[in-house]
Design a protein around this motif. Structure first.
Motif, PDB file in Angstrom:
ATOM      1  N   SER A  48       0.855  -1.143  -0.008  1.00  0.00           N
ATOM      2  CA  SER A  48      -0.124   0.071  -0.109  1.00  0.00           C
ATOM      3  C   SER A  48       0.899   1.244   0.111  1.00  0.00           C
ATOM      4  O   SER A  48       0.389   2.344  -0.653  1.00  0.00           O
ATOM      5  N   HIS A  72       0.367   3.950  -3.007  1.00  0.00           N
ATOM      6  CA  HIS A  72      -0.228   5.317  -2.720  1.00  0.00           C
ATOM      7  C   HIS A  72       0.986   6.212  -1.854  1.00  0.00           C
ATOM      8  O   HIS A  72       0.539   7.491  -1.991  1.00  0.00           O
ATOM      9  N   SER A 116       1.503   8.769   3.600  1.00  0.00           N
ATOM     10  CA  SER A 116       0.381   9.389   3.880  1.00  0.00           C
ATOM     11  C   SER A 116       0.320   9.384   5.490  1.00  0.00           C
ATOM     12  O   SER A 116       0.558   8.330   5.917  1.00  0.00           O
ATOM     13  N   HIS A 127      -3.841   3.666   4.271  1.00  0.00           N
ATOM     14  CA  HIS A 127      -4.582   2.992   3.609  1.00  0.00           C
ATOM     15  C   HIS A 127      -5.055   1.297   4.126  1.00  0.00           C
ATOM     16  O   HIS A 127      -6.122   0.967   4.107  1.00  0.00           O
TER      17      HIS A 127
END
Length: 297
Positions: free
Chosen positions: A42, A46, A49, A53
């Motif tokens: 993930s 992505h 972050s 996620h």
């Protein structure tokens, strides 16, 4: 009323600036922690972050698969940090106090000697030979305490200046008239009045010992004496070496699935986690100790 409102508006602006600064300081730490608990695939899809996620603790499970090694490294680091900090404070204060006394005959040449050590050193090879060949400190915990960390010229000068600018000579003269010796003056008067600078230097020493990995790299070959920082650094290097080996396809596939990126972040959390809790205990003395100790030399 206008003056009061103007002052309040300025205070709110200052508070807002400090809140922004706090957020800017805490955000990287929070991001590192969130990345460390993010699933590796993930993360690759992505990117970084603040909201993962998919949460996954594989990096921590990988690091703690041999928990005894990490616990032992933590024990070594905690022991070295406590013993080194206490010894460093003792040695530094015993050196700095005579330099602060204007009636000490060797005050000027010794102060120059301390300053000289801040500018020049003997080099890596003589430094290594002294501690291994002549003092035989290799593969001992003393090798993590004494070299480069037990005494610092910068800390000595800060403490010396604090003694000179904060402790009135009249107190020392009064104690001498009452019959107190030099050791009693030092232990019962000087140290009790020097809590701000002692806390400041103590924090410096604590951080230096906790973050030190270089002495382990140079002097330690026995894994039982690894510090936590060196162990984490060695683990990261081992992972990079294994990833660079592509001879065995099965091994390559296994390593390709290893959470390498999240492991780096987990290492950072494991390394800074405990020591960051020590800062609040020193915080209120740091500014006072530094500002008073840096007024003049």
């Amino acid at each position: 009323m206008n003056v009061i409102s103007t002052r309040r508006s300025k205070q709110w602006i200052i508070h807002l600036l400090f809140l922004v600064y706090i957020a800017a300081t805490l955000f990287p730490l929070l991001l590192v922690f969130m990345v460390s608990i993010t699933e590796e695939k993930s993360l690759l899809i992505h990117g970084y972050s603040i909201l993962p996620h998919q949460i996954d603790f594989s990096a921590y499970r990988y690091l703690f698969h041999d928990s005894q090694t990490i616990v032992r490294a933590y024990g070594v680091t905690i022991l070295v940090t406590i013993a080194g900090t206490i010894g460093s404070l003792l040695m530094t204060s015993l050196f700095a106090y005579p330099l602060s006394r204007r009636d000490f005959p060797f005050r000027t040449p010794l102060t120059f000697y301390v300053f000289f050590t801040m500018l020049f050193n003997g080099g890596l090879v003589p430094w290594y030979l002294v501690y291994t060949k002549y003092l035989s400190l290799d593969n001992t915990l003393l090798a993590l305490i004494i070299p480069n960390l037990l005494m610092s010229g910068f800390n000595i000068l800060i403490m010396r200046t604090f003694f000179m600018n904060t402790i009135p000579p009249s107190i020392i003269e009064s104690a001498s008239i009452d019959g107190a010796g030099e050791l009693r003056i030092f232990w019962q008067i000087i140290l009790r009045l020097s809590l701000p600078v002692m806390s400041t230097i103590g924090l410096f020493c604590t951080l230096a010992y906790w973050n030190d990995w270089y002495n382990s790299l140079i002097f330690i070959s026995d894994s039982h004496n690894y510090s936590i920082q060196y162990l984490l650094n060695k683990t990261l290097l081992d992972i990079q070496v294994l990833l660079s080996q592509t001879g065995n396809s099965g091994q390559s596939q296994l390593l390709a699935n290893a959470p390498t990126e999240t492991i780096r972040m987990a290492m950072a959390i494991i390394g800074i986690g405990p020591i960051i809790l020590a800062y609040p205990f020193f915080q209120k003395y740091i500014v006072q100790g530094l500002t008073v100790g840096a007024v003049k030399g």
